[in-house]
Design a protein around this motif. Structure first.
Motif, short mmCIF file in Angstrom:
data_model
loop_
_atom_site.label_atom_id
_atom_site.label_comp_id
_atom_site.label_asym_id
_atom_site.label_seq_id
_atom_site.Cartn_x
_atom_site.Cartn_y
_atom_site.Cartn_z
N GLY A 23 0.85 -1.19 0.00
CA GLY A 23 0.00 0.00 0.00
C GLY A 23 0.88 1.24 0.00
O GLY A 23 2.11 1.14 0.01
N ILE A 24 0.26 2.41 0.00
CA ILE A 24 1.04 3.64 0.00
C ILE A 24 1.85 3.71 1.28
O ILE A 24 1.35 3.45 2.36
CB ILE A 24 0.14 4.87 -0.17
CG1 ILE A 24 -0.45 4.85 -1.57
CG2 ILE A 24 0.92 6.17 0.07
CD1 ILE A 24 -1.34 6.00 -1.91
N MET A 41 6.19 2.77 -2.31
CA MET A 41 4.91 3.05 -2.96
C MET A 41 4.40 4.39 -2.44
O MET A 41 4.26 4.57 -1.23
CB MET A 41 3.92 1.93 -2.61
CG MET A 41 2.65 1.98 -3.39
SD MET A 41 2.88 1.66 -5.15
CE MET A 41 3.40 -0.04 -5.13
N ASN A 94 1.11 4.69 -6.85
CA ASN A 94 0.06 3.66 -6.78
C ASN A 94 -0.82 3.71 -8.03
O ASN A 94 -1.60 2.82 -8.27
CB ASN A 94 -0.78 3.86 -5.53
CG ASN A 94 -1.51 5.19 -5.50
OD1 ASN A 94 -0.98 6.23 -5.93
ND2 ASN A 94 -2.72 5.19 -5.00
N GLY A 96 2.67 0.07 -10.09
CA GLY A 96 2.08 0.36 -8.78
C GLY A 96 0.70 -0.26 -8.63
O GLY A 96 0.39 -0.88 -7.61
N VAL A 136 -0.35 -2.96 -5.61
CA VAL A 136 -1.20 -2.57 -4.48
C VAL A 136 -2.13 -3.72 -4.06
O VAL A 136 -2.80 -4.34 -4.88
CB VAL A 136 -2.02 -1.30 -4.81
CG1 VAL A 136 -3.11 -1.06 -3.77
CG2 VAL A 136 -1.12 -0.09 -4.88
#
Length: 159
Positions: A89-90, A109, A124, A129, A133
């Motif tokens: 994830g971010i 990310m 993302n 990306g 994710v």
């Protein structure tokens, strides 16, 4: 840029935007004002390329200042505590290996605002990306990139 669109940032990304905004508002604005003042002193503004260049740069700087202020107003900073190491994830650092290659690469990310592949920061919203994710260690992912399709295996996820 759409008004109100959430801008997802890491803490470092937030600091970078704030630093750029401060530089533009203080140093750049003063430099440009000085250039305009000097250009005006040359007289006739109709064929004064110095003046035109300075006014053009001023418009760009003011536009960027507005853009940065809008981004910061809509910023959501990802707290390191929110970063989970179970799936990508971010804010995640993800180690990937291209299928058929021996080399592993590590990327952080980030939201699209902070993306910079040269600094190992991928968005993302980019093809790679988006493929990564939500995926977990051991997953194989496929992404369409400009020169075809690449396949990666996720080797590790960390903060």
């Amino acid at each position: 840029m759409m008004a109100g669109k959430e801008v997802i940032l890491t803490y470092d990304g937030l600091k970078d935007l704030e630093k750029e905004l401060e530089l533009l508002k203080s140093v750049k604005r003063m430099e440009i004002a000085e250039r305009i003042k000097i250009a005006i002193s040359f007289g006739d503004l109709t064929e004064n390329s110095e003046y035109d260049d300075a006014k053009t740069e001023q418009a760009h700087v003011e536009g960027r200042i507005q853009q940065l202020e809008q981004m910061l107003k809509n910023a959501r900073v990802i707290d390191e505590d929110e970063v989970n190491t179970e799936s990508v994830g971010i804010g995640s650092k993800v180690r990937i290996q291209e299928v058929g290659s021996d080399e592993e690469e590590e990327y952080t990310m980030v939201g699209s605002t902070e993306a910079n592949p040269m600094k190992q920061r991928i968005s993302n919203e980019s093809p790679v990306g988006m493929a990564l994710v939500g995926r977990k260690v051991g997953d194989e992912v496929e992404a369409s990139v400009p020169n075809g399709t690449v396949r990666y295996v996720i080797k590790g996820i960390s903060k």
